[in-house]
Design an enzyme around this catalytic site. Structure first.
Site, short mmCIF file in Angstrom:
data_model
loop_
_atom_site.label_atom_id
_atom_site.label_comp_id
_atom_site.label_asym_id
_atom_site.label_seq_id
_atom_site.Cartn_x
_atom_site.Cartn_y
_atom_site.Cartn_z
N LYS A 26 9.45 7.31 33.96
CA LYS A 26 8.41 7.22 34.19
C LYS A 26 8.12 7.07 35.91
O LYS A 26 8.70 6.07 36.47
CB LYS A 26 8.42 6.00 33.34
CG LYS A 26 7.11 5.84 33.50
CD LYS A 26 6.85 3.76 32.77
CE LYS A 26 5.29 3.62 32.78
NZ LYS A 26 4.55 2.08 32.25
N THR A 51 6.81 1.27 27.51
CA THR A 51 7.02 2.17 27.68
C THR A 51 8.18 2.30 29.58
O THR A 51 8.82 2.67 29.76
CB THR A 51 5.47 2.98 28.32
OG1 THR A 51 5.12 2.15 29.35
CG2 THR A 51 4.92 3.57 27.34
N ASP A 52 8.02 1.08 29.79
CA ASP A 52 8.23 1.02 31.16
C ASP A 52 10.47 1.17 31.32
O ASP A 52 10.62 1.20 31.85
CB ASP A 52 8.46 -0.18 31.95
CG ASP A 52 7.00 -1.22 32.83
OD1 ASP A 52 6.06 0.04 32.90
OD2 ASP A 52 6.77 -2.38 32.57
N THR A 86 3.06 -1.81 24.36
CA THR A 86 1.47 -1.19 24.18
C THR A 86 1.37 -0.98 22.82
O THR A 86 0.06 -1.37 22.71
CB THR A 86 1.28 -0.94 26.27
OG1 THR A 86 1.91 -2.09 26.70
CG2 THR A 86 0.16 -1.13 25.68
#
Length: 414
Positions: A240, A163-164, A87
């Site tokens: 996360k 980020t995942d 992202t």
């Protein structure tokens, strides 16, 4: 005019002023307004005026092999910006409204003008994928790219990543690399077209962290919902914990290693961190990818472990102190006898595995299960891949800390 330039645009009775963004069509200008929103303006009948050039023309700096150099001042440190997608390196396709990963490292500089003048940059693209498409093969390519950038004189490295799965990649590089300079992962929970985007603050804080006096592999993301400071998490201890919140990442089992202030760029560590130059540069990027990560849930048949038949290793996410149904134990014993390394972790977010308390745990140890202490399951999965490919005594390595992944004691946060 180039993306990153500040422009004034008149079209009919409407007036817009802001930063020119990359556009997916030749028919529109995309302008980021002061409030953070993006607006698309039809080029036809639009009168555009250049107000200020914020970022150097990176197209002219682009080399044939896809690596660029952007120099502002010779005395500034050189930071390698390595893009893998995600992202933070995404834009909006205004034909569909979908967010797609299509920025290279140079586009990030144009999209984040606040990076200008903080360092000299070398831009490099290792992959252009969304986080869910990350693979161990890309981990190895990324580690090699980071190694080459440091070998070629980079004073620090910033890796832009989705980020995942960022915690997996940060763990992988923590094991693969001995580095004398900072390697800082960063990403964005919200894309640049949204007024609540975290891409600018995260990118700037990551660059400042990469300039600082340490040599850790860190993950740098928002620490709170506000734009006040970023948390610096050790790459092997981070997780996360929220799907969309800006401060989604947390260090498990401790407070973050440090923080960096958004307004001042000041970096402080809560606990000792490796000094810049403390380690010699070394790369061990081989992985044995024949490893499975299996989560035990009540009622699952031991046959579920057939997925690990013939595998080099398997990491189990057990309950509590590291338990599975007693019917699994004979099957685990068979796997160990066949040469599969079986490592036990816990589904609990805090605390550590200890299979010496209850009968089930003692039976698991007798079957040959290796305890991973308080190593996070995702980190243990990566560590086992790396250990199988790089060390002689895998079981001994899984029981001791290599890159801060295994804490000596599980104590209240300090």
């Amino acid at each position: 005019m180039n993306p990153g330039d500040r422009v004034h645009v008149d079209r009919g009775a409407a007036t817009y002023e802001g930063v020119l963004m990359p556009s997916t069509t030749a028919d529109h200008l995309v302008i980021k307004l002061e409030g953070g929103y993006n607006v698309g303006v039809d080029r036809k009948d639009a009168d555009a005026e250049l107000l200020e050039t914020d970022v150097h023309d990176v197209e002219e700096a682009q080399a044939a092999e896809g690596i660029s150099e952007i120099t502002f001042e010779e005395e500034l440190p050189t930071i390698a910006l390595i893009s893998t997608g995600g992202t933070i390196a995404s834009t909006v396709d205004y034909r569909t409204g979908a967010v797609t990963a299509q920025f290279d490292a140079e586009d990030v500089l144009r999209a984040v003008p606040e990076l200008a003048g903080r360092a000299n940059y070398r831009g490099r693209v290792v992959a252009n994928i969304l986080s869910e498409n990350m693979t161990p093969e890309v981990w190895a390519e990324l580690a090699e790219a980071v190694y080459e950038e440091i070998e070629n004189g980079a004073d620090g490295v910033v890796v832009m990543h989705g980020t995942d799965t960022m915690q997996y990649t940060a763990s992988a590089l923590s094991f693969m690399l001995d580095t004398p300079v900072p390697v800082v992962f960063t990403g964005s929970q919200r894309s640049a077209d949204r007024p609540s985007s975290d891409n600018v603050m995260n990118a700037v804080c990551a660059v400042e962290a990469a300039k600082a006096d340490h040599s850790e592999v860190l993950l740098c993301m928002h620490a709170t919902e506000s734009d006040d400071y970023c948390a610096l998490h050790r790459g092997t201890r981070v997780r996360k914990n929220h799907t969309s919140r800006r401060n989604a990442f947390e260090t498990v089992g401790a407070k973050p290693l440090g923080k960096i202030e958004w307004e001042t760029g000041d970096l402080t560590f809560r606990r000792p961190a490796a000094n810049r130059g403390a380690d010699d540069l070394h790369l061990a990027a081989d992985l044995d990818t024949d490893v499975e990560l299996v989560k035990f849930v009540p009622g699952t048949s031991p046959d579920f472990l057939d997925i690990a038949d013939g595998a080099s290793g398997v990491v189990l996410e057990g309950t509590g102190l590291g338990h599975v149904n007693t019917e699994w134990i004979d099957r685990i014993d068979e796997l160990v006898d066949d040469g599969t390394t079986v490592v036990m972790t816990s589904q609990c977010l805090e605390g550590r595995v200890c299979d010496r308390v209850y009968d089930t745990g003692r039976d698991l140890l007798e079957a040959g299960v290796v305890e991973a202490g308080d190593t996070l399951p995702a980190t243990a999965y990566v560590k086992l891949m790396w250990s199988l490919a790089n060390v002689g005594s895998v079981e001994e390595t899984m029981r001791r800390p290599i890159a801060g992944e295994l804490q000596e004691r599980s104590v209240p946060w300090t």
